[in-house]
Write an enzyme that holds these catalytic residues in place. Structure first.
Site, PDB file in Angstrom:
ATOM      1  N   ASP A  12       0.809  -1.231   0.000  1.00 11.22           N
ATOM      2  CA  ASP A  12       0.000   0.000   0.000  1.00 11.22           C
ATOM      3  C   ASP A  12       0.837   1.275   0.000  1.00 11.22           C
ATOM      4  O   ASP A  12       0.431   2.297   0.553  1.00 11.22           O
ATOM      5  CB  ASP A  12      -0.979   0.017   1.199  1.00 11.22           C
ATOM      6  CG  ASP A  12      -1.864  -1.215   1.205  1.00 11.22           C
ATOM      7  OD1 ASP A  12      -2.202  -1.702   0.118  1.00 11.22           O
ATOM      8  OD2 ASP A  12      -2.214  -1.688   2.306  1.00 11.22           O
ATOM      9  N   LYS A  15       1.698   2.089  -5.139  1.00 10.03           N
ATOM     10  CA  LYS A  15       2.212   1.525  -6.413  1.00 10.03           C
ATOM     11  C   LYS A  15       1.264   1.826  -7.577  1.00 10.03           C
ATOM     12  O   LYS A  15       1.704   2.174  -8.676  1.00 10.03           O
ATOM     13  CB  LYS A  15       2.410   0.003  -6.279  1.00 10.03           C
ATOM     14  CG  LYS A  15       3.436  -0.374  -5.206  1.00 10.03           C
ATOM     15  CD  LYS A  15       3.522  -1.865  -5.009  1.00 10.03           C
ATOM     16  CE  LYS A  15       2.317  -2.466  -4.334  1.00 10.03           C
ATOM     17  NZ  LYS A  15       2.094  -2.035  -2.938  1.00 10.03           N
ATOM     18  N   HIS A  40      -4.701  -1.781  -5.781  1.00 12.73           N
ATOM     19  CA  HIS A  40      -3.907  -0.660  -6.272  1.00 12.73           C
ATOM     20  C   HIS A  40      -4.842   0.477  -6.691  1.00 12.73           C
ATOM     21  O   HIS A  40      -5.642   0.315  -7.612  1.00 12.73           O
ATOM     22  CB  HIS A  40      -3.021  -1.104  -7.447  1.00 12.73           C
ATOM     23  CG  HIS A  40      -1.978  -2.097  -7.028  1.00 12.73           C
ATOM     24  ND1 HIS A  40      -1.071  -2.657  -7.886  1.00 12.73           N
ATOM     25  CD2 HIS A  40      -1.686  -2.621  -5.812  1.00 12.73           C
ATOM     26  CE1 HIS A  40      -0.272  -3.482  -7.215  1.00 12.73           C
ATOM     27  NE2 HIS A  40      -0.637  -3.487  -5.959  1.00 12.73           N
ATOM     28  N   GLN A 221       2.088  -6.034  -3.220  1.00 12.14           N
ATOM     29  CA  GLN A 221       2.530  -6.118  -1.824  1.00 12.14           C
ATOM     30  C   GLN A 221       3.803  -5.285  -1.629  1.00 12.14           C
ATOM     31  O   GLN A 221       3.971  -4.307  -2.323  1.00 12.14           O
ATOM     32  CB  GLN A 221       2.757  -7.590  -1.405  1.00 12.14           C
ATOM     33  CG  GLN A 221       1.474  -8.386  -1.238  1.00 12.14           C
ATOM     34  CD  GLN A 221       0.891  -8.882  -2.557  1.00 12.14           C
ATOM     35  OE1 GLN A 221       1.561  -9.545  -3.317  1.00 12.14           O
ATOM     36  NE2 GLN A 221      -0.358  -8.554  -2.820  1.00 12.14           N
TER      37      GLN A 221
HETATM   38  P1  GDP Z   1      -0.800   0.277  -3.533  1.00 19.10           P
HETATM   39  O1  GDP Z   1      -1.365  -1.005  -3.060  1.00 19.10           O
HETATM   40  O2  GDP Z   1       0.678   0.380  -3.310  1.00 19.10           O
HETATM   41  O3  GDP Z   1      -1.165   0.613  -4.959  1.00 19.10           O
HETATM   42  O4  GDP Z   1      -1.457   1.419  -2.606  1.00 19.10           O
HETATM   43  P2  GDP Z   1      -3.017   1.525  -2.213  1.00 19.10           P
HETATM   44  O5  GDP Z   1      -3.754   2.019  -3.382  1.00 19.10           O
HETATM   45  O6  GDP Z   1      -3.489   0.286  -1.564  1.00 19.10           O
HETATM   46  O7  GDP Z   1      -2.936   2.586  -1.047  1.00 19.10           O
HETATM   47  C1  GDP Z   1      -2.405   3.863  -1.245  1.00 19.10           C
HETATM   48  C2  GDP Z   1      -3.495   4.895  -0.912  1.00 19.10           C
HETATM   49  O8  GDP Z   1      -2.917   6.174  -0.813  1.00 19.10           O
HETATM   50  C3  GDP Z   1      -4.543   5.019  -2.006  1.00 19.10           C
HETATM   51  O9  GDP Z   1      -5.763   5.384  -1.420  1.00 19.10           O
HETATM   52  C4  GDP Z   1      -3.998   6.149  -2.873  1.00 19.10           C
HETATM   53  O10 GDP Z   1      -5.022   6.827  -3.598  1.00 19.10           O
HETATM   54  C5  GDP Z   1      -3.388   7.040  -1.840  1.00 19.10           C
HETATM   55  N1  GDP Z   1      -2.217   7.811  -2.254  1.00 19.10           N
HETATM   56  C6  GDP Z   1      -1.201   7.477  -3.095  1.00 19.10           C
HETATM   57  N2  GDP Z   1      -0.255   8.430  -3.105  1.00 19.10           N
HETATM   58  C7  GDP Z   1      -0.667   9.387  -2.247  1.00 19.10           C
HETATM   59  C8  GDP Z   1      -0.095  10.629  -1.787  1.00 19.10           C
HETATM   60  O11 GDP Z   1       0.996  11.026  -2.167  1.00 19.10           O
HETATM   61  N3  GDP Z   1      -0.822  11.343  -0.871  1.00 19.10           N
HETATM   62  C9  GDP Z   1      -2.027  10.925  -0.404  1.00 19.10           C
HETATM   63  N4  GDP Z   1      -2.648  11.671   0.476  1.00 19.10           N
HETATM   64  N5  GDP Z   1      -2.589   9.772  -0.809  1.00 19.10           N
HETATM   65  C10 GDP Z   1      -1.903   9.007  -1.700  1.00 19.10           C
HETATM   66  P1  IMO Z   2      -0.850  -4.238  -2.252  1.00 19.17           P
HETATM   67  O1  IMO Z   2      -0.378  -4.769  -3.576  1.00 19.17           O
HETATM   68  C1  IMO Z   2      -0.935  -4.657   2.086  1.00 19.17           C
HETATM   69  C2  IMO Z   2      -0.902  -8.738   3.682  1.00 19.17           C
HETATM   70  C3  IMO Z   2      -2.145  -9.226   4.400  1.00 19.17           C
HETATM   71  C4  IMO Z   2      -1.525 -10.208   5.375  1.00 19.17           C
HETATM   72  C5  IMO Z   2      -0.394 -10.828   4.581  1.00 19.17           C
HETATM   73  C6  IMO Z   2      -0.748 -12.158   3.920  1.00 19.17           C
HETATM   74  O2  IMO Z   2      -2.154  -3.544  -2.307  1.00 19.17           O
HETATM   75  O3  IMO Z   2       0.224  -3.434  -1.594  1.00 19.17           O
HETATM   76  P2  IMO Z   2      -2.268 -12.861   1.866  1.00 19.17           P
HETATM   77  O4  IMO Z   2      -3.710 -12.574   1.559  1.00 19.17           O
HETATM   78  O5  IMO Z   2      -1.318 -12.346   0.826  1.00 19.17           O
HETATM   79  O6  IMO Z   2      -2.021 -14.297   2.188  1.00 19.17           O
HETATM   80  O7  IMO Z   2      -1.975 -12.033   3.215  1.00 19.17           O
HETATM   81  O8  IMO Z   2      -0.065  -9.881   3.565  1.00 19.17           O
HETATM   82  N1  IMO Z   2      -1.121  -8.223   2.316  1.00 19.17           N
HETATM   83  C7  IMO Z   2      -1.081  -6.934   1.983  1.00 19.17           C
HETATM   84  N2  IMO Z   2      -0.940  -5.830   2.742  1.00 19.17           N
HETATM   85  N3  IMO Z   2      -1.023  -4.530   0.755  1.00 19.17           N
HETATM   86  C8  IMO Z   2      -1.153  -5.629  -0.036  1.00 19.17           C
HETATM   87  O9  IMO Z   2      -1.125  -5.564  -1.388  1.00 19.17           O
HETATM   88  C9  IMO Z   2      -1.232  -6.900   0.580  1.00 19.17           C
HETATM   89  N4  IMO Z   2      -1.379  -8.161   0.121  1.00 19.17           N
HETATM   90  C10 IMO Z   2      -1.290  -8.961   1.191  1.00 19.17           C
HETATM   91  O10 IMO Z   2      -2.815  -8.170   5.030  1.00 19.17           O
HETATM   92  O11 IMO Z   2      -0.956  -9.503   6.451  1.00 19.17           O
HETATM   93 MG    MG Z   3      -2.896  -1.702  -1.812  1.00 10.65          MG
END
Ligand code: GDP
Ligand code: IMO
Ligand code: MG
Length: 420
Positions: A12, A15, A40, A221
């Site tokens: 998170d 990416k 994502h 991840q």
């Molecule tokens: P990913 O799994 O790495 O793609 O990340 P996620 O989408 O799960 O979580 C990142 C969260 O932060 C999402 O809600 C994005 O819209 C948000 N986000 C990404 N970059 C920024 C930033 O620079 N500032 C803020 N405030 N939010 C961001």
């Molecule tokens: P993105 O791509 C954050 C965490 C789960 C759990 C552990 C194992 O959005 O960054 P799993 O379902 O893979 O067997 O869970 O990994 N986990 C993540 N945490 N972002 C993710 O993906 C995750 N994918 C799995 O919360 O702790």
């Molecule tokens: Mg994510």
């Protein structure tokens, strides 16, 4: 040539947003591992999109998107995702390619995931319950089903043989389930997927490389969830590091040029496992609130804490990061003081290296304090316009990690990005 984008923390890191921002520079975006445990997020034009399995280049018309062999695919989930993306006008039939060697998540894999987590009780990993671990177990155990199998006559038999074994396991765990609730949707989704380009993606990717196309490999991840180097056993079941791009797409390490490593200006983690700089207090609550730290896939509140340099350095080392990207810097605006952990005290001795197991030692994070900054950073376009106190913080981080931080993200939208 191939560049890689991946997360340096516990997932998170942003990416999805960063891949979307970089896609105009590439012809192809290819996911190399993980599955619908990923969420994502992308924001542009006032809308927010969440992708789980589809690569984050999908909203750019010129871009070819590949789901690589290292990914695990849940047909039901992917069908939903395709339908959602199609509704926004994306021509998925044209731009999406699926590896025939990607493994399939079966309904019973999800049930086994739930049953295993329930059995572990308070020691559970806190998985996303998407069937990730049981599917990768079958892959490594050489009994998995792959996307290519859906095109063969024997698919129904292979499916039944695999689920019989899972059902025996579920029964032995006294887990209550009704497979009939899940199978119609599964088989409908399998039929649905047959209309898309199911290909020998390792040839396809290498032909693209040969013809001079630019490929961006998208990780899921984060490094601290890597099956080998993460906080085992509180990890996911795939290699989330740069090496995973080679095995997850069928490309040689010699083709990899840049490795973009993404980190948040603080840290978050969903699920269980060690988190040295976690703030289970008002500060953590404020980070969660200002950063909207709730899982994109499961909606669970994310655990929050300060930036942790020992783990960040470890991740940079394992991945050979060439370019760093710092996200969510805007979220720290308003904190009087910002802390960075630059060493640990483990059993009385100071170190900046990670121990064998973080959960089995007495580990105390040691912090350096920086004065905070205020104001809305999200409309700032150049690095020098950022508050001086923020730049002092970033200069220190950069001096410690010895790799340039080339991009600062200051908001979730495409436009809220500062390139140095
Ligand atoms: P990913 O799994 O790495 O793609 O990340 P996620 O989408 O799960 O979580 C990142 C969260 O932060 C999402 O809600 C994005 O819209 C948000 N986000 C990404 N970059 C920024 C930033 O620079 N500032 C803020 N405030 N939010 C961001
Ligand atoms: P993105 O791509 C954050 C965490 C789960 C759990 C552990 C194992 O959005 O960054 P799993 O379902 O893979 O067997 O869970 O990994 N986990 C993540 N945490 N972002 C993710 O993906 C995750 N994918 C799995 O919360 O702790
Ligand atoms: Mg994510």
């Amino acid at each position: 040539m191939v560049d890689v984008v991946l997360g340096l923390q516990w997932g998170d890191e942003g990416k999805g947003k960063i891949v979307d921002v970089l896609t105009p520079q590439y012809d192809v975006v290819a996911r190399f591992q993980g599955g619908p445990n990923a969420g994502h997020s992308l924001e542009f034009g006032g809308n927010k999109y969440v992708l789980n399995t589809i690569p984050s280049g999908i909203f750019h018309e010129h871009c070819t998107n590949i789901i690589g062999n290292g990914v695990v695919i849940d047909p039901v989930q992917l069908k939903k995702e395709i339908e959602k993306a199609s509704a926004t006008g994306v021509d998925i039939k044209k731009s999406l390619y699926i590896s025939q060697k990607a493994h399939l998540i079966l309904p019973t894999h999800r049930l086994v995931d739930a049953a295993s987590e329930a059995k572990k009780g308070e020691h559970k990993v806190g998985s996303t319950l998407r069937g990730i671990s049981p599917t990768y177990q079958d892959k490594i155990g050489r009994s998995g089903l792959r996307v290519g199998d859906i095109l063969t006559d024997g698919f129904a038999t292979k499916y039944r043989n695999a689920t019989n074994i899972h059902c025996e396991l579920l029964n032995s765990l006294n887990f209550e389930y009704n497979l009939a609730d899940h199978e119609p949707a599964f088989f409908e989704a399998v039929e649905f997927l047959k209309q898309f380009k199911i290909i020998n993606s390792e040839y396809f990717v290498n032909d693209l490389i040969k013809s001079g196309k630019k490929i961006l490999a998208e990780g899921a991840q984060g490094t601290l969830l890597d099956i080998d180097f993460g906080s085992y056993p509180f990890v996911t079941s795939s290699n989330t590091i740069t090496g995973g791009a080679c095995s997850g797409l069928g490309i040689s390490p010699q083709h990899i040029q840049k490795v973009y490593g993404i980190f948040k200006a603080y840290c978050t983690r969903v699920g269980n496992g060690p988190f040295p700089t976690e703030q289970e207090n008002e500060t953590g609550e404020m980070l969660r609130k200002l950063g909207h730290e709730f899982g994109a896939t499961t909606g669970r509140p994310r655990r929050t804490g300060w930036l942790d340099l020992p783990t960040l350095k470890y991740a940079i080392m394992l991945n050979g990061v060439t370019d760093l990207i710092c996200t969510k810097s805007d979220v720290l605006s308003g904190f009087e003081e910002v802390l960075v952990c630059d060493r640990y005290k483990i059993e009385g001795a100071e170190t900046s290296e990670l121990p064998y197991s973080m959960q089995d030692v007495k580990l105390e994070p040691l912090y350096r304090s920086f004065p905070g900054w205020t104001g809305d950073l999200s409309k700032i376009k150049t690095y020098n316009e950022l508050p001086e106190t923020f730049r002092n913080y970033m200069d220190y981080v950069q001096s410690q990690i010895e790799v340039p931080v080339n991009v600062i993200s200051v908001g979730p939208d495409r436009e809220e990005t500062i390139i140095r």
